[in-house]
Write a protein that holds these residues in place. Structure first.
Motif, PDB file in Angstrom:
ATOM      1  N   LEU A   1      -4.610   2.433   5.699  1.00  0.00           N
ATOM      2  CA  LEU A   1      -4.164   2.049   4.241  1.00  0.00           C
ATOM      3  C   LEU A   1      -2.345   1.871   4.633  1.00  0.00           C
TER       4      LEU A   1
ATOM      5  N   LYS B   1      -9.199   6.409   6.182  1.00  0.00           N
ATOM      6  CA  LYS B   1      -8.955   5.247   5.204  1.00  0.00           C
ATOM      7  C   LYS B   1      -7.519   5.156   4.930  1.00  0.00           C
TER       8      LYS B   1
ATOM      9  N   ASP C   1      -0.337   7.933  -4.169  1.00  0.00           N
ATOM     10  CA  ASP C   1      -1.147   8.229  -2.477  1.00  0.00           C
ATOM     11  C   ASP C   1      -1.509   9.567  -2.400  1.00  0.00           C
TER      12      ASP C   1
END
Length: 51
Positions: free
Chosen positions: A21, A17, A33
């Motif tokens: 992204l 994921k 992040d």
């Protein structure tokens, strides 16, 4: 399913994921992040250590 296999599966799903992204953002990785990555990794590792 053993806890190590579950945790490995969860971690790789999370990484997948994160890669998607990052790719959608043009390769930019923010400090937010990185913090989320560390938090999720710590969560997974605490589950493995508890067994």
């Amino acid at each position: 399913m053993p806890i190590l296999q579950k945790s490995t599966h969860l971690y790789f799903m999370y990484l997948q994921k994160a890669v998607i992204l990052t790719h959608q953002r043009g390769g930019l990785v923010t400090e937010e992040d990185r913090a989320a990555d560390r938090q999720f990794r710590d969560f997974i590792m605490s589950g493995v250590r508890a067994t």
